[in-house]
Design an enzyme around this catalytic site. Structure first.
Site, PDB file in Angstrom:
ATOM      1  N   ARG A  46       0.851  -1.162   0.083  1.00 14.77           N
ATOM      2  CA  ARG A  46      -0.152   0.375  -0.176  1.00 14.77           C
ATOM      3  C   ARG A  46       0.750   0.842  -0.082  1.00 14.77           C
ATOM      4  O   ARG A  46       0.238   1.998  -0.870  1.00 14.77           O
ATOM      5  CB  ARG A  46      -1.305  -0.186   0.935  1.00 14.77           C
ATOM      6  CG  ARG A  46      -2.048   0.526   1.298  1.00 14.77           C
ATOM      7  CD  ARG A  46      -1.814   2.454   1.076  1.00 14.77           C
ATOM      8  NE  ARG A  46      -1.438   2.469   3.017  1.00 14.77           N
ATOM      9  CZ  ARG A  46      -0.353   3.380   3.320  1.00 14.77           C
ATOM     10  NH1 ARG A  46      -0.862   4.415   2.378  1.00 14.77           N
ATOM     11  NH2 ARG A  46      -0.311   3.154   4.322  1.00 14.77           N
ATOM     12  N   ASP A  47       1.276   0.974   1.378  1.00 16.40           N
ATOM     13  CA  ASP A  47       2.237   2.754   1.156  1.00 16.40           C
ATOM     14  C   ASP A  47       3.422   2.540   0.151  1.00 16.40           C
ATOM     15  O   ASP A  47       3.968   4.470  -0.398  1.00 16.40           O
ATOM     16  CB  ASP A  47       3.154   3.126   2.652  1.00 16.40           C
ATOM     17  CG  ASP A  47       3.210   4.558   3.239  1.00 16.40           C
ATOM     18  OD1 ASP A  47       3.124   5.413   2.400  1.00 16.40           O
ATOM     19  OD2 ASP A  47       3.309   3.698   4.379  1.00 16.40           O
ATOM     20  N   HIS A  78       4.695   4.100  13.171  1.00 12.43           N
ATOM     21  CA  HIS A  78       4.776   4.157  11.777  1.00 12.43           C
ATOM     22  C   HIS A  78       5.981   5.133  11.058  1.00 12.43           C
ATOM     23  O   HIS A  78       5.852   6.121  11.055  1.00 12.43           O
ATOM     24  CB  HIS A  78       3.305   4.389  11.010  1.00 12.43           C
ATOM     25  CG  HIS A  78       3.648   4.105   9.534  1.00 12.43           C
ATOM     26  ND1 HIS A  78       2.681   3.382   8.879  1.00 12.43           N
ATOM     27  CD2 HIS A  78       3.859   5.271   8.544  1.00 12.43           C
ATOM     28  CE1 HIS A  78       3.303   3.653   7.101  1.00 12.43           C
ATOM     29  NE2 HIS A  78       3.132   4.743   7.519  1.00 12.43           N
ATOM     30  N   HIS A 105       8.901   6.816   8.788  1.00 13.19           N
ATOM     31  CA  HIS A 105       9.518   6.541   7.509  1.00 13.19           C
ATOM     32  C   HIS A 105      11.208   7.062   7.475  1.00 13.19           C
ATOM     33  O   HIS A 105      11.387   8.030   8.435  1.00 13.19           O
ATOM     34  CB  HIS A 105       9.452   7.748   6.739  1.00 13.19           C
ATOM     35  CG  HIS A 105       7.226   7.258   6.135  1.00 13.19           C
ATOM     36  ND1 HIS A 105       7.358   7.397   4.237  1.00 13.19           N
ATOM     37  CD2 HIS A 105       6.754   6.953   6.322  1.00 13.19           C
ATOM     38  CE1 HIS A 105       6.228   7.202   4.272  1.00 13.19           C
ATOM     39  NE2 HIS A 105       5.802   6.568   5.494  1.00 13.19           N
ATOM     40  N   CYS A 128       7.817   9.846  -0.799  1.00 13.42           N
ATOM     41  CA  CYS A 128       7.297  10.705   0.009  1.00 13.42           C
ATOM     42  C   CYS A 128       6.961  11.939  -0.716  1.00 13.42           C
ATOM     43  O   CYS A 128       7.685  12.326  -2.044  1.00 13.42           O
ATOM     44  CB  CYS A 128       8.066  11.421   1.263  1.00 13.42           C
ATOM     45  SG  CYS A 128       7.222  13.263   1.637  1.00 13.42           S
ATOM     46  N   ASN A 184       8.949   3.732   3.351  1.00  9.86           N
ATOM     47  CA  ASN A 184       9.150   3.684   5.236  1.00  9.86           C
ATOM     48  C   ASN A 184      10.752   2.982   5.366  1.00  9.86           C
ATOM     49  O   ASN A 184      11.084   3.063   4.607  1.00  9.86           O
ATOM     50  CB  ASN A 184       7.693   2.374   4.794  1.00  9.86           C
ATOM     51  CG  ASN A 184       6.694   3.040   4.394  1.00  9.86           C
ATOM     52  OD1 ASN A 184       6.335   2.801   3.337  1.00  9.86           O
ATOM     53  ND2 ASN A 184       5.851   3.671   5.773  1.00  9.86           N
TER      54      ASN A 184
HETATM   55 ZN    ZN Z   1       3.473   6.174   5.547  1.00 11.48          ZN
END
Ligand code: ZN
Length: 311
Positions: A11-12, A208, A210, A241, A250
């Site tokens: 996802r990310d 979470h 990064h 980003c 991440n």
């Molecule tokens: Zn994230």
């Protein structure tokens, strides 16, 4: 001590890739990840396909993947509409994860809502998910800093955590969305959150991070010292980003697992199997990825001594 490791790469990570990763490939990667011992896998997102075309195949991904017992399959939902779509899909995720940004500007940039609008939707999101038999957690983006507004006051974070608890969410994730957190800040802020709002179980809070500025794994250690037991990562360090082209993504899941196991924590993750997934990701996305253990090998992967030392 058990540490719960979650992977959000599909996802990310994939959401920011320029080329669409075919659904069948996503399904393969998820199925391979599910057999490494990870706690949760964030597999897709119920967002507008116009906003995030990379994840337009949410229904197909959920329909196509295996459900390995013990693994929690998660989908991101930005609002009530997303929660309804997740509840209506044929093979539902086990859990959905909502998202609100601690900073008003980032909230509008990310999900096109004011704080007031986001807050108004919280009880309905919980109701829709729970009625469909889906657990629902909430992520607070930009908890440790906003790329537009800078420092986020601690009281704003406490206020959101309180609202999430009152609305009945099953868990809360504190997210350092653009890699602005430092270890001292993580330790201090997270400790205060846990003290004011004690978790009902050990996976209630997730951190979470990064690795945008290289502080990701140090922040994990700080989070463990503050009492958190659940952490997100992305296999091979995929991600980025949208506001900082060239920024890394991440924290890398297998680098985190390698570190945690070396430190004596129990992640239940098979690092060799996870590394096998990591090493196929560059071919999937068509470019190098930032993971380091995938290149260097596990800490105790020993090498032959130089020739002149051998008898
Ligand atoms: Zn994230």
């Amino acid at each position: 001590m058990r540490i719960y490791v979650n992977d959000v790469a599909v996802r990310d990570g994939f959401q920011i890739e320029k080329s669409f990763v075919p659904t069948a490939t996503k399904v393969e990667v998820i199925n391979q990840l599910a057999r490494t011992g990870l706690h949760k896998i964030e597999v897709t997102s119920f967002v507008s396909p116009k906003a995030v075309p990379a994840l337009a195949d949410a229904n197909e991904v959920l329909a196509g993947i295996d459900r390995v017992p013990g693994v929690v399959y998660v989908a991101l939902v930005p609002n009530v509409r997303g929660t309804q779509n997740a509840a209506a899909t044929q093979r539902k995720p086990d859990e959905v994860n909502g998202v609100v940004s601690a900073s008003e500007t980032h909230n509008r940039a990310n999900i096109n809502r004011t704080h007031e609008q986001s807050i108004a939707e919280l009880p309905t999101m919980v109701k829709v998910a729970h009625e469909a038999g889906i657990r629902i957690t909430m992520s607070l983006s930009t908890t440790f800093g906003c790329p537009f507004e800078g420092h986020v006051p601690e009281d704003v974070v406490f206020d959101f955590v309180e609202r999430f608890r009152e609305a009945g969410f099953d868990g809360i994730s504190l997210a350092d969305t653009t890699g602005m957190a430092n270890p001292r800040q993580v330790r201090e802020l997270t400790e205060k959150v846990l003290e004011r709002f004690p978790p009902p179980n050990e996976t209630y809070y997730t951190l979470h991070f990064h690795n945008t500025r290289g502080m990701g794994l140090a922040n994990v250690v700080a989070g463990i010292e503050a009492g958190v037991r659940s952490f997100d990562g992305s296999v091979s360090g995929l991600g980025g980003c949208p506001f900082a082209p060239g920024a890394t993504g991440n924290i890398c899941t297998e680098d985190m697992v390698n570190m945690l196991e070396d430190m004596g924590y129990d992640t239940r993750v098979d690092l060799a199997k996870l590394l096998a997934v990591a090493r196929r990701i560059p071919a999937v996305v068509g470019h190098e990825t930032p993971g380091q253990v995938m290149k260097a090998g596990q800490t105790l992967e020993l090498h032959d001594p130089p020739e002149f030392l051998r008898t």
